[in-house]
Design an enzyme around this catalytic site. Structure first.
Site, PDB file in Angstrom:
ATOM      1  N   HIS A   1      23.946   2.103  34.056  1.00 41.22           N
ATOM      2  CA  HIS A   1      25.385   1.835  33.685  1.00 41.22           C
ATOM      3  C   HIS A   1      26.088   2.647  34.610  1.00 41.22           C
ATOM      4  CE1 HIS A   1      23.818   0.755  29.618  1.00 41.22           C
ATOM      5  NE2 HIS A   1      23.606  -0.637  30.183  1.00 41.22           N
TER       6      HIS A   1
ATOM      7  N   GLU B   1      27.777   6.069  33.685  1.00 38.44           N
ATOM      8  CA  GLU B   1      27.228   7.083  33.129  1.00 38.44           C
ATOM      9  C   GLU B   1      26.895   7.919  34.361  1.00 38.44           C
ATOM     10  OE1 GLU B   1      24.288   5.451  30.682  1.00 38.44           O
ATOM     11  OE2 GLU B   1      25.607   4.263  29.530  1.00 38.44           O
TER      12      GLU B   1
ATOM     13  N   HIS C   1      20.488   8.319  30.616  1.00 40.26           N
ATOM     14  CA  HIS C   1      21.976   7.765  30.377  1.00 40.26           C
ATOM     15  C   HIS C   1      22.551   8.636  29.644  1.00 40.26           C
ATOM     16  CE1 HIS C   1      20.929   3.332  30.582  1.00 40.26           C
ATOM     17  NE2 HIS C   1      19.860   3.882  30.843  1.00 40.26           N
TER      18      HIS C   1
ATOM     19  N   GLU D   1      19.405   9.383  25.993  1.00 39.01           N
ATOM     20  CA  GLU D   1      20.688   9.497  25.939  1.00 39.01           C
ATOM     21  C   GLU D   1      21.119  11.184  25.929  1.00 39.01           C
ATOM     22  OE1 GLU D   1      23.105   7.054  26.202  1.00 39.01           O
ATOM     23  OE2 GLU D   1      21.713   5.161  25.771  1.00 39.01           O
TER      24      GLU D   1
END
Length: 331
Positions: free
Chosen positions: A61, A64, A154, A217
């Protein structure tokens, strides 16, 4: 040109440059190969073919940015001899076009296009990149018989009860204690155990190539240059130990484990979250609480307690708009 590439791989990539020389050896004896935009392979010159093969990816993404900056520093330190490397390493900066544009993606979420799903959107900017990344990691993994890893880094759009958490792809074999020890070493506080397949990058590497794969994450989405990388120190330290062939650091806290027990699929533009648009990841709800509605479909909490992860009513129709998870008992 090779010096610029190794000194700041991120800046080199964002500039859209291609080196005149695509392979060489850094001063510390680490061989490098530029494999395309955002793709850099590194390995010690005398490393055996059966050494571990590790893919570290970030920027799937484009907004990010902290994990991208983290991998850029790692590449710099490997080339300068400041980080030990005892593995075949592939660094992947995922959605370069989105990173250059300062957005999450241009046409389609790249992390929903792997495993051949990109063939269904041939005109998408991200479709070609998904195909390129699949081909690149396939060549990398198939070049030797060593143990295979893929860690896809991420940051989350919204706050989280657990700032750092991980998602393990569905697979038949159980994940061993060593996996959770490494996750603890990366500073991971919670783990989601997927029970069904998906079109994510980590799921693709797990199922297509037998890699021990995981999505990490690691914090909050921020623009380039606004990240406090000290908040990512545990992940950075753990990654350096992994690529150096060391064991996970002692004394780390194992993460809490959660089972994915429900998925909110946006089936129409009528989809609506019933819990507010600003709730944090892992917010708990009691049994019977209505979570979302899409026409006649209503999702409610089925267990004594479930937590919401990745709630996002703004995704495209046909995509996941959130996950419901329940904590697994400690064994």
């Amino acid at each position: 040109m090779p010096e610029a590439l190794l000194a700041d791989f991120l800046a080199f990539t964002l500039a859209g440059e291609a080196p005149a020389v695509t392979a060489g050896e850094a001063a510390v004896g680490v061989q490098w190969r530029w494999l395309g935009a955002g793709l850099l392979a590194l390995a010690p010159a005398a490393l055996a073919d059966d050494a571990p093969r590790i893919v570290l990816s970030a920027g799937v993404h484009g907004d990010e940015t902290a994990p991208v900056e983290l991998l850029n520093v790692l590449a710099q330190d490997i080339a300068a001899g400041k980080a030990a490397l005892q593995a075949h390493l592939l660094i992947v900066l995922g959605n370069v076009a989105a990173m250059q544009a300062g957005c999450r993606y241009l046409d389609d979420d790249l992390n929903r296009l792997f495993g051949g799903v990109h063939l269904s959107v041939p005109n998408s900017t991200e479709a070609g990149r998904a195909a390129e990344l699949e081909a690149c990691v396939a060549r990398f993994f198939e070049a030797g018989p060593g143990a295979r890893w893929h860690l896809d880094l991420h940051t989350a759009i919204r706050p989280s009860v657990f700032e750092r958490f991980a998602l393990l792809p569905q697979r038949e074999a159980a994940y061993g204690a060593d996996v959770f020890a490494w996750l603890g070493a990366f500073g991971i506080e919670a783990v989601l155990m997927h029970r069904t397949g998906s079109a994510t990058f980590s799921h693709y590497c797990s199922h297509a190539h037998g890699a021990l794969a995981c999505t990490l994450e690691l914090g909050k989405v921020m623009p380039f240059g606004q990240n406090d990388l000290s908040r990512f120190a545990a992940a950075a330290s753990g990654l350096r130990r992994l690529i150096a062939g060391a064991a996970p650091a002692d004394g780390t806290t194992p993460p809490r484990c959660f089972d994915v027990v429900g998925q909110l699929d946006k089936r129409s533009d009528a989809f609506k979250l019933l819990i507010g648009d600003d709730v944090a990841n892992f917010t708990p709800y009691a049994q019977g609480t209505p979570i979302a509605r899409d026409g006649e479909q209503v999702w409610t909490v089925q267990h004594a307690e479930e937590r919401i992860v990745f709630p996002n009513a703004k995704v495209k129709v046909g995509l996941r708009a959130g996950l419901l998870v329940a904590e697994l008992p400690v064994v």
